[in-house]
Design a protein around this motif. Structure first.
Motif, PDB file in Angstrom:
ATOM      1  N   GLY B 630      71.458  67.164  28.347  1.00  0.00           N
ATOM      2  CA  GLY B 630      70.575  67.539  27.245  1.00  0.00           C
ATOM      3  C   GLY B 630      70.102  66.343  26.438  1.00  0.00           C
ATOM      4  N   LYS B 631      70.470  65.149  26.879  1.00  0.00           N
ATOM      5  CA  LYS B 631      70.099  63.961  26.115  1.00  0.00           C
ATOM      6  C   LYS B 631      68.600  63.666  26.233  1.00  0.00           C
ATOM      7  N   VAL B 632      68.016  63.320  25.093  1.00  0.00           N
ATOM      8  CA  VAL B 632      66.575  63.047  25.052  1.00  0.00           C
ATOM      9  C   VAL B 632      66.343  61.544  24.995  1.00  0.00           C
ATOM     10  N   GLU B 633      65.445  61.086  25.852  1.00  0.00           N
ATOM     11  CA  GLU B 633      65.001  59.705  25.701  1.00  0.00           C
ATOM     12  C   GLU B 633      63.526  59.732  25.326  1.00  0.00           C
ATOM     13  N   VAL B 634      63.192  59.050  24.231  1.00  0.00           N
ATOM     14  CA  VAL B 634      61.780  58.972  23.843  1.00  0.00           C
ATOM     15  C   VAL B 634      61.196  57.785  24.597  1.00  0.00           C
ATOM     16  N   LEU B 635      60.237  58.062  25.464  1.00  0.00           N
ATOM     17  CA  LEU B 635      59.709  57.003  26.329  1.00  0.00           C
ATOM     18  C   LEU B 635      58.556  56.265  25.678  1.00  0.00           C
ATOM     19  N   ASN B 636      57.614  57.034  25.186  1.00  0.00           N
ATOM     20  CA  ASN B 636      56.421  56.439  24.569  1.00  0.00           C
ATOM     21  C   ASN B 636      56.104  57.187  23.295  1.00  0.00           C
ATOM     22  N   PHE B 637      55.543  56.458  22.359  1.00  0.00           N
ATOM     23  CA  PHE B 637      55.244  57.085  21.085  1.00  0.00           C
ATOM     24  C   PHE B 637      53.919  56.543  20.571  1.00  0.00           C
ATOM     25  N   THR B 638      53.004  57.442  20.266  1.00  0.00           N
ATOM     26  CA  THR B 638      51.701  57.031  19.732  1.00  0.00           C
ATOM     27  C   THR B 638      51.576  57.577  18.317  1.00  0.00           C
ATOM     28  N   ALA B 639      51.237  56.707  17.388  1.00  0.00           N
ATOM     29  CA  ALA B 639      51.110  57.124  15.994  1.00  0.00           C
ATOM     30  C   ALA B 639      49.735  56.714  15.487  1.00  0.00           C
ATOM     31  N   ALA B 640      48.899  57.708  15.192  1.00  0.00           N
ATOM     32  CA  ALA B 640      47.558  57.426  14.669  1.00  0.00           C
ATOM     33  C   ALA B 640      47.533  57.816  13.204  1.00  0.00           C
ATOM     34  N   HIS B 641      47.108  56.887  12.356  1.00  0.00           N
ATOM     35  CA  HIS B 641      47.090  57.178  10.912  1.00  0.00           C
ATOM     36  C   HIS B 641      45.763  56.805  10.284  1.00  0.00           C
ATOM     37  N   ASP B 642      45.224  57.760   9.541  1.00  0.00           N
ATOM     38  CA  ASP B 642      44.034  57.522   8.733  1.00  0.00           C
ATOM     39  C   ASP B 642      44.502  56.897   7.424  1.00  0.00           C
ATOM     40  N   LEU B 643      44.258  55.603   7.267  1.00  0.00           N
ATOM     41  CA  LEU B 643      44.767  54.910   6.083  1.00  0.00           C
ATOM     42  C   LEU B 643      43.642  54.280   5.285  1.00  0.00           C
ATOM     43  N   THR B 691      69.445  52.452  16.788  1.00  0.00           N
ATOM     44  CA  THR B 691      69.614  51.010  16.908  1.00  0.00           C
ATOM     45  C   THR B 691      68.467  50.480  17.779  1.00  0.00           C
ATOM     46  N   ILE B 692      68.470  49.203  17.981  1.00  0.00           N
ATOM     47  CA  ILE B 692      67.400  48.584  18.767  1.00  0.00           C
ATOM     48  C   ILE B 692      67.405  49.097  20.210  1.00  0.00           C
ATOM     49  N   LYS B 693      68.549  49.655  20.625  1.00  0.00           N
ATOM     50  CA  LYS B 693      68.657  50.188  21.988  1.00  0.00           C
ATOM     51  C   LYS B 693      67.894  51.495  22.181  1.00  0.00           C
ATOM     52  N   ASP B 694      67.669  52.201  21.081  1.00  0.00           N
ATOM     53  CA  ASP B 694      67.148  53.566  21.193  1.00  0.00           C
ATOM     54  C   ASP B 694      65.641  53.686  21.034  1.00  0.00           C
ATOM     55  N   ILE B 695      64.960  52.566  20.787  1.00  0.00           N
ATOM     56  CA  ILE B 695      63.565  52.739  20.378  1.00  0.00           C
ATOM     57  C   ILE B 695      62.598  52.797  21.561  1.00  0.00           C
ATOM     58  N   PRO B 696      61.565  53.629  21.410  1.00  0.00           N
ATOM     59  CA  PRO B 696      60.537  53.695  22.446  1.00  0.00           C
ATOM     60  C   PRO B 696      59.473  52.636  22.222  1.00  0.00           C
ATOM     61  N   ARG B 697      58.555  52.554  23.141  1.00  0.00           N
ATOM     62  CA  ARG B 697      57.369  51.742  22.931  1.00  0.00           C
ATOM     63  C   ARG B 697      56.473  52.488  21.950  1.00  0.00           C
ATOM     64  N   ILE B 698      56.081  51.839  20.869  1.00  0.00           N
ATOM     65  CA  ILE B 698      55.278  52.518  19.848  1.00  0.00           C
ATOM     66  C   ILE B 698      53.874  51.928  19.823  1.00  0.00           C
ATOM     67  N   THR B 699      52.880  52.787  19.948  1.00  0.00           N
ATOM     68  CA  THR B 699      51.488  52.340  19.837  1.00  0.00           C
ATOM     69  C   THR B 699      50.943  52.850  18.505  1.00  0.00           C
ATOM     70  N   SER B 700      50.551  51.930  17.638  1.00  0.00           N
ATOM     71  CA  SER B 700      49.991  52.328  16.343  1.00  0.00           C
ATOM     72  C   SER B 700      48.470  52.284  16.424  1.00  0.00           C
ATOM     73  N   LEU B 701      47.851  53.352  15.982  1.00  0.00           N
ATOM     74  CA  LEU B 701      46.386  53.387  15.927  1.00  0.00           C
ATOM     75  C   LEU B 701      45.978  53.479  14.462  1.00  0.00           C
ATOM     76  N   LEU B 702      45.219  52.496  14.019  1.00  0.00           N
ATOM     77  CA  LEU B 702      44.837  52.451  12.613  1.00  0.00           C
ATOM     78  C   LEU B 702      43.423  53.010  12.480  1.00  0.00           C
ATOM     79  N   ILE B 703      43.327  54.176  11.893  1.00  0.00           N
ATOM     80  CA  ILE B 703      42.033  54.858  11.780  1.00  0.00           C
ATOM     81  C   ILE B 703      41.450  54.550  10.411  1.00  0.00           C
TER      82      ILE B 703
END
Ligand code: FES
Ligand code: FES
Lengths: 157, 758
Positions: B630-643, B691-703
């Motif tokens: 049942g363990k979850v691994e977050v592989l990829n993460f995309t975060a788009a923010h209107d700032l 921890t640093i071991k658990d993080i996915p690749r994060i793509t930030s989109l700046l809108i």
């Protein structure tokens, strides 16, 4: 408390001859007796890595080790890395990559990276993560810390 | 595209060098001669009547310089608003949670202080306690605050349109209940303060506060000391995430001990105290009902929310208001009803925690949206696009939207993540999930205040000094606010020195929270800088015998456009202003907005919520679930923010990455657990963060939507970055293995059980 013990240590290449209480931690010795406050206390329980220093080439969580245990040792703290105004390449890489936000984890992160690169100059991503796993950061999400380590590897080649 | 030379650049944090060298001074690093150590006696039981406190034995201990109890404290209660005040600095008759402050000691060192605490004898009568908010609301449940019936501190009901009519009109109805858990902020630096008190009763406190100016007011009110006699100074601050906004009893205690002893007193929380007492993220139970048309249009939505307040109010009522506003304002829905109840329990009190009630609302709403998309056999992104907010609109609950990039966030996240291709070629045990969000991009004037001030002056040598109330807690406001000023003055940021967040020298700022500093302090700084620029031009015009409108500023010189050889330098203008004209150049900026608060703003329901700008975002997660555990691994993460506009993309990415990782932690493992009111995991060993071991690749989109009222078009980002994370992860888990998590955190145990029960 017991009587004080005499220890001789080298910190950032400076020699010290000190009388310390047997229950004084290395962290408190550095911060409060030697005024080296760059070493941080985040938990005092060995869980966060903010207090990391290098003792005889190995990373140590200084909150968990007693000052009397490091008698005779050579210690590097964050204050011992840069030469005057010139930052060590690892410090520079942390600055340039945006890997420093609040900065409370930064000294520990940088020293752990230093010990890693001294031991394994060309580490794999796994090596890096394995080494830095014990250093918590709440601000950066670690992404830019990884960037910084990778830049430092290139710089030091 | 605007042509800026400093704004929009990837400039490292201006204090990063000091921090990387270890020379940056944090509160705990300050050493004053003769400092005493303060320690607090805290309640070991969750609910009890205090019959007597005997300090006589402790007082005899050599090394103890002062002991205080409620008798030494003005019996004035506090919270973030005087109308909800329910907490004493030191409790008088009753303790209400494990950690409640009973007495405090100042001694020559920590050992003596601790020994003294052990010698204080408290005689109590334990009372029955209640830990579950639903039980606490039942008739006959033990009451925490005598005058508060059924432990319901506050309720909030907001309706616009008619949900009953909306549900009747709907083709399909969806109903479900969602729960969220307590989270701890875990800033790496714990609370710390050092206070001094002069013989004339002038108080100075060095403290890691996210809101130094309000802190001065609160200390003044709680201790009955004239605010003008209190000086709050902020050294470097090791993170906050909401934990360092409200008055912390330790801060008032520190001042009282300094006053009593006439010596500097230092109080620093241990990590355990930090977990026990610093205001958890409020746990919530949200019962939702949505009515939708077959084409995906949401016609009505209702939320009934029970919020676990813990023992005291602190930010609770405002967190409930935000839970309501953010639930109600996301998506264009005509018929909305929100009913919230804020309930006392004998636990650590809730407080501000990155997102301020919004992550809880967004978790419920955005998992519900996923269920609706499934029910309608519609793509979850299309469903959101169908209902997405649009620019320049007043919503059904009377919230004014100016810039809005929600649709762009959704479509660009879809593009960047490879959503369509990955959905079409779905792999076993892998899944994608999406969630959207709304938040304020510049605080709110709902309390009557949303202020930030700045002063900018030119030095005699032509350099600049900027004074601002805003406090940098690591997010980088010092860097980006200086970038704004540097852009206006046409200099490098290094040409501007700074004084910040000091109540004796800077104009007030309400503080670092509500994703407000970029917007509010940014407006104050740009106003001050523009004012100073005008003075500079006028002075140069006089010296050049030209018209100010014809002048250009470049390389620290001012000249008539086209004639750079005949120029006056900034240094010449600075010197002339001090020594010839004897009128140093200085300008102020002050923001307190928005000014056009809707007549419909109702503080009782928060209809017409008055924020100067709203921000939007989309998180999109790709996960893999291990069916054996049942363990979850977050592989990829995309975060788009209107700032609005990214003043500094490097720092913005830092906010987004940090927020997303904090959000993933809350989604999967962070859980402040209680047993009979006692926190069983008050350390980093048992309370797991990533921890640093658990993080996915994060793509930030700046809108960049360039807000009409933001400084350079910018809006806030800090809190927003973790708001939609949890539902994105949980929806991805469902997509991967068909297990629907409705109670956070989504632990392996829950997912494994879900897989087995299928
Ligand atoms: S302070 Fe030593 S590990 Fe946290
Ligand atoms: S930068 Fe704040 S904890 Fe790492």
């Amino acid at each position: 408390m017991g009587s004080k013990h005499r220890i001789q240590i080298t910190v950032n290449q400076e020699e010290y001859d000190l009388l310390v209480h047997p229950d004084r931690t290395l962290l408190d010795l550095l911060r409060y007796d030697l005024g080296l406050t760059g070493t941080k206390e985040g938990c005092d329980e060995g869980d966060c890595g903010a207090c990391t220093v290098i003792v005889n080439g190995k990373v140590v969580t200084s909150c968990l080790i007693l000052a009397v245990e490091v008698d005779g040792a050579a210690i590097t703290t964050i204050e011992g890395l840069h030469q005057g105004d010139e930052l060590h390449p690892i410090q520079q890489a942390f600055v340039d990559s945006g890997a420093v936000q609040c900065g409370f984890c930064t000294p520990g992160m940088i020293l752990t990276t230093k010990a890693l690169l001294d031991e394994i100059p060309d580490p794999s991503e796994e090596d890096i993560k394995h080494y830095l796993e014990g250093n918590l950061c709440r601000c950066t999400g670690y992404t830019k810390i990884l960037d910084a380590v990778n830049i430092a590897i290139q710089q030091l080649k | 595209m605007d042509n800026y030379s400093i704004v929009g650049k990837r400039i490292p944090h201006r204090d990063a060098v000091e921090k990387a060298k270890g020379s940056a001074v944090f509160t705990s690093d300050i050493k004053l001669n003769g400092t005493l150590h303060g320690k607090i006696l805290r309640s070991p039981v969750p609910h009890a009547q205090i019959r007597n406190i005997d300090i006589s034995k402790a007082q005899k201990l050599k090394g103890v310089k002062a002991i205080i109890t409620s008798k030494d404290t003005p019996q004035i209660k506090f919270s973030i608003s005087p109308t909800w005040a329910d907490k004493s600095i030191l409790v008088d008759k009753k303790v209400r949670y494990i950690g409640d402050e009973i007495a405090a000691v100042a001694a020559v060192d920590e050992e003596f202080a601790e020994e003294a605490l052990e010698l204080i004898e408290v005689d109590w009568e334990e009372l029955p306690a209640v830990f579950d908010p639903l039980e606490a609301m039942q008739p006959g449940a033990p009451l925490l605050h005598d005058a508060v019936e059924n432990n319901i501190s506050k309720t909030m009901t907001m309706e616009c349109g008619s949900v009953e009519e909306g549900f009747a009109e709907a083709d399909l109805i969806f109903e479900d209940t969602f729960q969220t858990q307590a989270q701890s902020h875990c800033s790496l630096e714990t609370h710390c303060c050092i206070a001094t008190c002069s013989p004339t009763d002038d108080v100075k406190i060095w403290v890691n506060s996210q809101a130094p100016h309000p802190l001065r007011q609160k200390l003044s009110a709680a201790l009955n000391i004239d605010a003008a006699k209190i000086h709050v100074a902020t050294p470097f601050i090791g993170g906050g995430f909401g934990s360092k906004i409200d008055l912390e009893p330790a801060q008032a205690i520190c001042v009282l001990l300094a006053k009593k002893t006439g010596k500097p007193v230092k109080i620093e929380h241990s990590r355990k105290e930090q977990f026990m007492t610093t205001r958890m993220r409020h746990p919530t139970i949200s019962k939702l009902k949505f009515g939708v048309k077959r084409d995906g249009t949401i016609v009505a939505k209702r939320a009934e929310v029970v919020i676990d307040n813990g023992a005291y109010n602190s930010h609770g009522p405002a967190v409930m208001a935000y839970n309501n506003v953010m639930f109600s304002t996301l998506y264009r829905v005509k018929n909305i009803k929100y009913e919230g109840q804020l309930v006392y329990t004998n636990k650590n009190w809730g407080g501000a925690c990155r997102g301020y009630g919004d992550p809880q609302a967004t978790f419920a709403q955005e998992v519900m949206m996923d269920m609706i998309a499934e029910g309608l056999k519609m793509d979850p992104i299309d469903l959101r696009l169908k209902n997405a907010n649009i620019p320049n609109e007043i919503t059904a609950n009377a919230v004014k939207i100016t810039s809005c990039g929600l649709k762009e966030c959704l479509t660009q996240a879809r593009e960047a993540s490879g959503w369509i291709a990955k959905k079409a070629g779905k792999k076993k045990y892998r899944g994608l999930g999406v969630a959207a969000m709304i938040y304020t991009g510049g605080g709110s004037i709902g309390s009557g205040f949303n202020y930030s001030g700045a002063t900018m002056q030119m030095n005699a040598d032509g350099t600049f000094h900027l004074l601002m109330g805003a406090v940098d807690i690591g997010q980088g406001s010092n860097t980006i606010l200086t970038q704004m000023a540097a852009e206006i003055m046409a200099v490098e940021p290094e040409a501007i020195s700074l004084t910040t967040a000091d109540t004796d020298t800077t104009f007030p700022c309400m503080g670092t929270f509500g994703s407000r500093v970029t917007f509010c302090a940014g407006n104050a700084v740009t106003e001050a800088a523009n004012g100073l620029k005008q003075q500079l031009l006028e002075n140069a015009a006089e010296m050049l015998e030209a018209n100010p409108d014809d002048l250009e500023m470049k390389a620290k010189k001012i000249f008539v456009k086209g004639s750079p050889d005949k120029a006056v330098s900034y240094a010449e203008i600075g010197a002339a202003s001090f020594y010839k004209k004897k009128k140093p150049l200085v300008a102020h900026g002050y923001y307190n907005g928005p000014e056009d608060v809707s007549a419909e703003f109702d503080p009782a329901t928060y209809r017409g919520y008055p924020a100067p700008a709203m921000v939007f975002g989309t998180h999109l997660a790709e996960v893999e679930v291990d069916p054996a555990t049942g363990k979850v691994e977050v592989l990829n993460f995309t975060a788009a923010h209107d700032l609005g506009r990214a003043i500094n993309p490097l720092l913005v990415e830092g906010q987004i990455e940090g927020g997303a990782v904090q959000g993933i932690g809350w989604s999967l493992m962070e859980d402040l657990q209680f047993e009979n009111g006692e926190i069983v995991n008050p350390n980093f060993h048992d309370y797991k963060m990533l921890t640093i071991k658990d993080i996915p690749r994060i793509t930030s989109l700046l809108i960049e939507t360039i807000d009409p009222n933001g400084p350079f078009g910018a809006k806030g980002i800090g809190e927003c970055a973790m708001v939609p994370t949890a539902p994105a992860i949980v929806n991805a888990i469902y997509d991967a293995v068909g297990v629907r998590i409705k109670e956070l955190p989504a632990t392996s145990e829950k997912i494994f059980k879900g897989l087995k029960d299928k």
